[in-house]
Design an enzyme around this catalytic site. Sequence first.
Site, PDB file in Angstrom:
ATOM      1  N   TYR A  55       9.496 -19.217  28.102  1.00 56.43           N
ATOM      2  CA  TYR A  55       8.316 -19.274  27.218  1.00 56.43           C
ATOM      3  C   TYR A  55       7.151 -18.491  27.822  1.00 56.43           C
ATOM      4  CZ  TYR A  55       4.990 -21.073  23.871  1.00 56.43           C
ATOM      5  OH  TYR A  55       4.069 -21.163  22.873  1.00 56.43           O
ATOM      6  N   HIS A  70       5.475  -3.173  -7.192  1.00 52.51           N
ATOM      7  CA  HIS A  70       6.681  -2.360  -7.023  1.00 52.51           C
ATOM      8  C   HIS A  70       7.854  -3.163  -6.465  1.00 52.51           C
ATOM      9  CE1 HIS A  70       4.154  -1.971  -3.443  1.00 52.51           C
ATOM     10  NE2 HIS A  70       5.251  -1.808  -2.728  1.00 52.51           N
ATOM     11  N   ASP A  77      -3.239   4.394  15.079  1.00 54.51           N
ATOM     12  CA  ASP A  77      -2.175   3.662  14.400  1.00 54.51           C
ATOM     13  C   ASP A  77      -0.937   4.490  14.757  1.00 54.51           C
ATOM     14  OD1 ASP A  77      -0.374   2.451  12.749  1.00 54.51           O
ATOM     15  OD2 ASP A  77      -1.551   2.640  10.920  1.00 54.51           O
ATOM     16  N   PHE A 127      -2.612   3.488   6.273  1.00 51.80           N
ATOM     17  CA  PHE A 127      -1.338   2.997   5.773  1.00 51.80           C
ATOM     18  C   PHE A 127      -1.637   1.761   4.922  1.00 51.80           C
ATOM     19  CE2 PHE A 127       2.572   0.407   6.472  1.00 51.80           C
ATOM     20  CZ  PHE A 127       3.437   1.239   5.795  1.00 51.80           C
ATOM     21  N   ASP A 128      -0.728   1.402   3.986  1.00 52.38           N
ATOM     22  CA  ASP A 128      -1.101   0.327   3.042  1.00 52.38           C
ATOM     23  C   ASP A 128      -1.392  -1.021   3.713  1.00 52.38           C
ATOM     24  OD1 ASP A 128       1.569  -0.131   3.534  1.00 52.38           O
ATOM     25  OD2 ASP A 128       2.239  -0.006   1.457  1.00 52.38           O
ATOM     26  N   LYS A 167       9.419   1.875  14.105  1.00 52.02           N
ATOM     27  CA  LYS A 167       9.622   3.310  13.912  1.00 52.02           C
ATOM     28  C   LYS A 167       9.982   3.936  15.261  1.00 52.02           C
ATOM     29  CE  LYS A 167       7.199   1.976  10.166  1.00 52.02           C
ATOM     30  NZ  LYS A 167       5.972   1.208  10.040  1.00 52.02           N
ATOM     31  N   ALA A 181       2.523   4.308  15.051  1.00 55.81           N
ATOM     32  CA  ALA A 181       3.929   3.996  14.746  1.00 55.81           C
ATOM     33  C   ALA A 181       4.857   5.175  15.068  1.00 55.81           C
ATOM     34  CB  ALA A 181       4.072   3.608  13.276  1.00 55.81           C
TER      35      ALA A 181
HETATM   36  C1  LIG Z   1       5.003   0.666   9.350  1.00 51.58           C
HETATM   37  C2  LIG Z   1       3.595   0.983   9.600  1.00 51.58           C
HETATM   38  C3  LIG Z   1       2.639  -0.020   9.773  1.00 51.58           C
HETATM   39  C4  LIG Z   1       2.964  -1.501   9.602  1.00 51.58           C
HETATM   40  O1  LIG Z   1       3.907  -1.921  10.489  1.00 51.58           O
HETATM   41  P1  LIG Z   1       4.982  -3.075  10.168  1.00 51.58           P
HETATM   42  O2  LIG Z   1       5.796  -3.117  11.397  1.00 51.58           O
HETATM   43  O3  LIG Z   1       5.732  -2.676   8.950  1.00 51.58           O
HETATM   44  O4  LIG Z   1       4.200  -4.332   9.948  1.00 51.58           O
HETATM   45  C5  LIG Z   1       1.343   0.354  10.050  1.00 51.58           C
HETATM   46  N1  LIG Z   1       0.998   1.640  10.132  1.00 51.58           N
HETATM   47  C6  LIG Z   1       1.877   2.632   9.965  1.00 51.58           C
HETATM   48  C7  LIG Z   1       1.445   4.045  10.084  1.00 51.58           C
HETATM   49  C8  LIG Z   1       3.210   2.342   9.682  1.00 51.58           C
HETATM   50  O5  LIG Z   1       4.072   3.335   9.484  1.00 51.58           O
END
Ligand SMILES: *Cc1c(COP(=O)(O)O)cnc(C)c1O
Length: 463
Positions: free
Chosen positions: A77, A455, A220, A129-130, A263, A222
Amino acid sequence: MPDKPHFRTVIEPFIIKSVQPIRLTTREQRAEILKAAHYNLFKVQSRDVLIDLLTDSGTGAMSSEQWAAIMRGDEAYAGSPSFLRFEAAVKDLFGFRHVIPTHQGRAAERILFSVMCKDGDVVPNNTHFDTTRANIEFRNAVAEDLVIEEGKDPSNLHPFKGNMDVAKLERLIENTGADRIPLCMLTITNNSGGGQPVSMENIKAVKTVLKKYGIPLYFDAARFAENAYFIKLREPGYQDVSVKSIVQEMMSYADGCSVSAKKDGLVNIGGFLCTNDDLLAQEEKDLLILTEGFPTYGGLAGRDLEALAVGLQEVVDEDYLTYRIAETRYLGDHLTEIGYPIVQPPGGHAIYIDAKALLPHIPVSQYPGQSLSVEFYLEGGIRTVEIGSVMFGKRDPTTGEETPAAMELVRLALPRRTHTQSHIDYVIEVARSVYTRRNRVRGIRITKQPEFLRHFTAEFEPV
Ligand SMILES: *Cc1c(COP(=O)(O)O)cnc(C)c1O
């Protein structure tokens, strides 16, 4: 280092050790499946999909070393050595003082904005990103997209279409007041803008402006490795610099980052948040304990942290990145050759088809992107995703009137290390067949929809 052979064929730099069968269905079966799913591909079972290009998020293959690391996972833990290995891998690449694991990217975002934003604050980004935008808006702050104009033109061949418009940034800061901008973000690569990279020059220019006003820069991140590889390919002065060094330089200009490890982390689940600010890190860890878990696991298992530690080393391997970017480019170039209008140049993780330009006989009110996406499935069992008015159209809940999205795109996202070139050749063949009878593709209408994020669950029928 010995010279590598100079052959033109870019091969998958791995062999296949474990396989998952995929199932070919008949056109009649797919017509039935589509009808039962109300023409919403999110409602189709993955066993009924032959080539799944819905997303590159968490859908890639792990390496044998990652699976071996899974066995090494220590599930204590508190104070697990798996955390220490994960932390060391992140620090080695990114260099930030504090590393906070989360179950995925959006959890890192929620914690970041909860701690940094006040009501009415403004957060600039190249393109949010959304989930990033949603988490900022949920915090009652405002998300501003400041990508360069070239980044909004699908056919423009600018090498760094993810760049931020630095003049716009400075204007925004002047007009809003620096005290209302708690941080500025750069999404690398710019996912919503077609997986387009941000140049080192632009990162430095953004940092220079932010420094003047005392505003921290966060990535951000990813797809940090794909971004770094594009810098190596396209930005003068970086051809002989290793991708790892490029990542380290990129990160050196930032004060922190939020990362979806699904990613470029090369894992199926995971994320993390980094910062150099001791005070912020403490607040973030306090919030983490409340909703994600103790700071040495943050909603992940010890084995997940181990797999991620290995993934972060593997993703900066240049043979891997050469293959990764070549695969995307191969698909993009062939679709272009057939006649498909796509977002140019091909980005890192996906190809985006401009469905509005491809299907001019289908009005935007009949969702050309959704129609094309359905057609790809019907023709060859390929699952893609509409990124257009079904996803981003704004609907007045009282009148039902709709404002369409800026573009009607269909995204073909490539999971990492998952498909061979013959899979991609198959996608190209299906695309050619759809292209020849594109004039007969029919529009689609919505028969049922929820109020938010429609969607995922909306139902459709062909017009
Ligand atoms: C996928 C993604 C996110 C969100 O990450 P999750 O792991 O899906 O919660 C944020 N920003 C970017 C650029 C992404 O591609």
